[in-house]
Design an enzyme around this catalytic site. Structure first.
Site, PDB file in Angstrom:
ATOM      1  N   ASP A 190       0.856  -1.192   0.000  1.00 37.72           N
ATOM      2  CA  ASP A 190       0.000   0.000   0.000  1.00 37.72           C
ATOM      3  C   ASP A 190       0.887   1.235   0.000  1.00 37.72           C
ATOM      4  O   ASP A 190       1.286   1.744   1.042  1.00 37.72           O
ATOM      5  CB  ASP A 190      -0.912   0.018   1.232  1.00 37.72           C
ATOM      6  CG  ASP A 190      -2.058  -0.957   1.122  1.00 37.72           C
ATOM      7  OD1 ASP A 190      -2.173  -1.605   0.077  1.00 37.72           O
ATOM      8  OD2 ASP A 190      -2.837  -1.071   2.079  1.00 37.72           O
ATOM      9  N   GLU A 274     -10.780  -8.107   1.135  1.00 39.44           N
ATOM     10  CA  GLU A 274     -10.989  -9.548   1.270  1.00 39.44           C
ATOM     11  C   GLU A 274     -12.029  -9.871   2.340  1.00 39.44           C
ATOM     12  O   GLU A 274     -12.177  -9.133   3.316  1.00 39.44           O
ATOM     13  CB  GLU A 274      -9.660 -10.224   1.637  1.00 39.44           C
ATOM     14  CG  GLU A 274      -8.616 -10.060   0.556  1.00 39.44           C
ATOM     15  CD  GLU A 274      -7.212 -10.379   1.023  1.00 39.44           C
ATOM     16  OE1 GLU A 274      -6.364 -10.699   0.159  1.00 39.44           O
ATOM     17  OE2 GLU A 274      -6.935 -10.306   2.234  1.00 39.44           O
ATOM     18  N   THR A 434      -6.118 -15.862  -3.779  1.00 47.61           N
ATOM     19  CA  THR A 434      -4.773 -15.343  -3.981  1.00 47.61           C
ATOM     20  C   THR A 434      -3.714 -16.427  -3.751  1.00 47.61           C
ATOM     21  O   THR A 434      -4.040 -17.570  -3.487  1.00 47.61           O
ATOM     22  CB  THR A 434      -4.505 -14.169  -3.031  1.00 47.61           C
ATOM     23  OG1 THR A 434      -4.566 -14.651  -1.679  1.00 47.61           O
ATOM     24  CG2 THR A 434      -5.546 -13.082  -3.194  1.00 47.61           C
ATOM     25  N   GLU A 472      -5.412 -14.687  -8.310  1.00 47.26           N
ATOM     26  CA  GLU A 472      -4.509 -13.538  -8.328  1.00 47.26           C
ATOM     27  C   GLU A 472      -3.166 -13.985  -7.763  1.00 47.26           C
ATOM     28  O   GLU A 472      -3.100 -14.937  -6.993  1.00 47.26           O
ATOM     29  CB  GLU A 472      -5.036 -12.388  -7.455  1.00 47.26           C
ATOM     30  CG  GLU A 472      -6.344 -11.784  -7.905  1.00 47.26           C
ATOM     31  CD  GLU A 472      -6.786 -10.646  -6.996  1.00 47.26           C
ATOM     32  OE1 GLU A 472      -5.999 -10.266  -6.083  1.00 47.26           O
ATOM     33  OE2 GLU A 472      -7.902 -10.131  -7.186  1.00 47.26           O
ATOM     34  N   LEU A 475       1.919 -11.391  -4.460  1.00 49.87           N
ATOM     35  CA  LEU A 475       2.949 -10.358  -4.523  1.00 49.87           C
ATOM     36  C   LEU A 475       3.482 -10.268  -5.947  1.00 49.87           C
ATOM     37  O   LEU A 475       3.332 -11.208  -6.731  1.00 49.87           O
ATOM     38  CB  LEU A 475       4.093 -10.676  -3.552  1.00 49.87           C
ATOM     39  CG  LEU A 475       3.802 -10.532  -2.055  1.00 49.87           C
ATOM     40  CD1 LEU A 475       5.027 -10.920  -1.250  1.00 49.87           C
ATOM     41  CD2 LEU A 475       3.380  -9.109  -1.716  1.00 49.87           C
TER      42      LEU A 475
END
Length: 565
Positions: A190, A274, A434, A472, A475
């Site tokens: 972020d 999430e 993920t 997804e 990282l």
């Protein structure tokens, strides 16, 4: 002054670029592109043995200057010049319908500015053009609650999103729009801060129990506590009503794009978007990988629900607090009485009651929001999706402590992902997961990390519930080993499948930034997209990718020389 393609990429990378006339440098005024989306599942470890993983950091640094030339700019210019030559390269722009896995790319977190405009507009357009030329199906963009409804309840400013969506449409890219009801900032990657709407923050300041709270009284305001979902705590509206009103306003404003440009609505349901509790917050160093995290049920609203559940179960003494022996954020399972493998509280009567209640509260939260989303977007030609975190550390233990504190009641003896998949199935939603790029052996084995086994468990759960599965990467990864792992996982080749031809319905790649446009990364990415589109019968396409990347090398060299002066 108009900017050339190399200059546009310079803006994307926040680097001064020599102008075409007069040799005057143009210094972008806006911030750099953020490098990673919301926090998903951490993989960094002090004991990681994989060379690829050792080179990865959650927020990749800006590429160094070498001899006055930024290598990331060289590759980006190359990609963009290739976009100009699309007519000479057949087969890269069109999506093969009916087979393979379409690839989307996450856009920068700060694609829309705090003033509700498009950030780095020209560079953004050039980058979208490059992605389209590489065969990418579309992009994923965060639609931030904290930007759109920032000033007051029901005051929606769609500003930059109108222009951004039109840009995507112009370049023929589909859009996965994320209804981001969480704060940006505080999680890995972020690189910008977008708080919740001002008026929501004001309400939290008046009533701190609207924020998730741990047993030590630490508040987490990334996302409103689900304990107050149905209470009119936000200027007379409930949080669920606020989320529904936001989605309704989005539908009305962009109805002309739904089903055509906008093909998916991903509904944010917790921190990092999430469906989970904020059990492993990185802000201020509270949690570090691979800690077990902490339960988030100590605000007065959650405790009220816990008390009612305990009384209904005839165990009123269990309703005053959550577990008091579950350790701290950075403990390991065997450090605690609650999570230890032998005689741990998680495996007793109290543990079953508490964990059942805690996880069911999360499921009910998802069910409430999906009910609204389904009604709002029904018959609009869009998919509804929900993202689930890939919490793979300590997966090899009996208790699966980090999953439990996040709200996933998954242990060695209980499947915690099937109930989630079944809840999504009731609403026809997509299960987005993920950590698809990770391999077990890349992770620290002393923490018993097992992302591959976790992905397999989720794939089996979605198959049993007949729910589409999308993926997804957790990282940023640009190496071929990660790409190969994604290809393998997205094919859903599960042992014992007996001819199941399912594949993931989509894969979203983290993320559009300067690192993606570096020469070697771009070459590998183009080949990866091609393989994903071809599906299970993919053939090697490295030579095609090499040609695609290097076809305009003379032009790129000319642009690089300009950067030196």
């Amino acid at each position: 002054m108009a900017m050339s393609l190399p200059q546009q990429i310079g803006a994307l990378s926040a680097s001064p670029i020599a102008a075409e006339s007069g040799g005057v440098s143009v210094e972008p005024k806006l911030a750099t592109v953020s490098t990673s989306r919301t926090r998903t599942s951490p993989v960094r470890s002090l004991r990681s043995s994989s060379p690829e993983m050792e080179r990865i950091s959650p927020s990749p640094p800006v590429s160094p200057r070498i001899g006055g030339i930024r290598p990331d700019l060289t590759a980006a210019c190359e990609a963009l010049m290739a976009a100009e030559e699309r007519e000479y390269k057949e087969g890269w722009g069109a999506q093969d319908k009916g087979k393979g896995v379409p690839v989307y790319v996450m856009m920068p977190l700060d694609s829309v500015t705090t003033r509700n405009g498009v950030n780095r507009r020209k560079a953004m357009g050039a980058s979208l053009q490059a992605l389209k030329s590489a065969g990418v199906e579309g992009v994923m963009m965060d639609v931030w609650w904290g930007l759109v409804e920032r000033e007051g309840p029901g005051e929606y400013n769609w500003g930059g999103y109108v222009e951004l969506l039109e840009m995507a449409k112009k370049h023929g890219l589909k859009v996965q729009a994320v209804m981001s009801f969480h704060q940006c900032g505080g999680n890995v990657g972020d690189s910008c801060t977008i708080p919740l709407p001002k008026w929501v923050v004001e309400e939290i300041e008046r009533d701190p129990d609207l924020a998730y709270t741990d047993q030590w009284g630490r508040r987490n305001s990334e996302y409103l506590s689900l304990g107050c979902d149905t209470l009119p705590v936000l200027k007379g509206r409930t949080p669920i009503q606020c989320y529904a009103d936001f989605m309704h306003a989005f539908r009305d404003r962009f109805e002309n794009l739904l089903g055509d440009t906008i093909v998916e609505i991903q509904v944010g349901m917790g921190p990092a978007g999430e469906l989970r509790y904020p059990s492993y917050p990185e802000q201020n160093g509270t949690w570090k990988f691979p800690g077990i995290g902490a339960f988030q049920c100590y605000d007065k609203y959650m405790l009220s629900h816990l008390k009612a559940a305990a009384e209904a179960a005839g165990k009123s003494k269990w309703g005053s607090t959550g577990p008091t022996d579950a350790g701290h954020y950075n403990n390991w399972p065997e450090d605690t009485n609650f999570f230890r493998k032998e005689g741990g509280g998680w495996d007793g009567a109290y543990g079953e009651f508490f964990l059942g209640w805690y996880s069911q509260m999360l499921l009910d939260h998802g069910d409430r929001i999906l009910s609204s989303a389904k009604a709002i977007f029904e018959n609009k030609g869009v998919k509804i999706s929900v993202k689930i975190a890939g919490i793979h550390w300590h997966y090899g233990t009996r208790s699966h402590a980090p999953e439990l504190t996040a709200g996933y009641y998954n242990t060695r003896f209980r499947d915690g992902y099937l109930p989630i998949a079944q809840m999504l199935a009731r609403h026809g939603a997509v299960f987005n997961f993920t950590c698809i790029e990770m391999r077990d052996h890349e992770q620290p084995q002393d923490a018993q990390c097992a992302p591959e086994k976790l992905v397999k468990q989720v794939a089996l759960a979605t198959r049993a519930a007949q729910v589409p599965l999308a993926g997804e990467n957790a990282l940023p990864r640009y190496d071929e080993r990660a790409h190969e792992q994604i290809l393998q996982a997205s094919s859903l080749n599960i042992e014992g499948d007996s001819g199941d031809n399912r594949e993931m319905c989509a894969f979203t790649y983290l993320r559009m930034n300067q690192d993606l446009f570096q020469p070697d990364n771009w070459r590998r990415f183009v080949a990866f997209v091609k393989k994903m589109k071809e599906g299970k019968d993919a053939n090697p396409v490295e030579r095609e990718a090499e040609h695609f990347v290097h076809v305009t090398w003379p032009l790129v060299q000319e642009a690089a020389v300009a950067l030196m002066h």
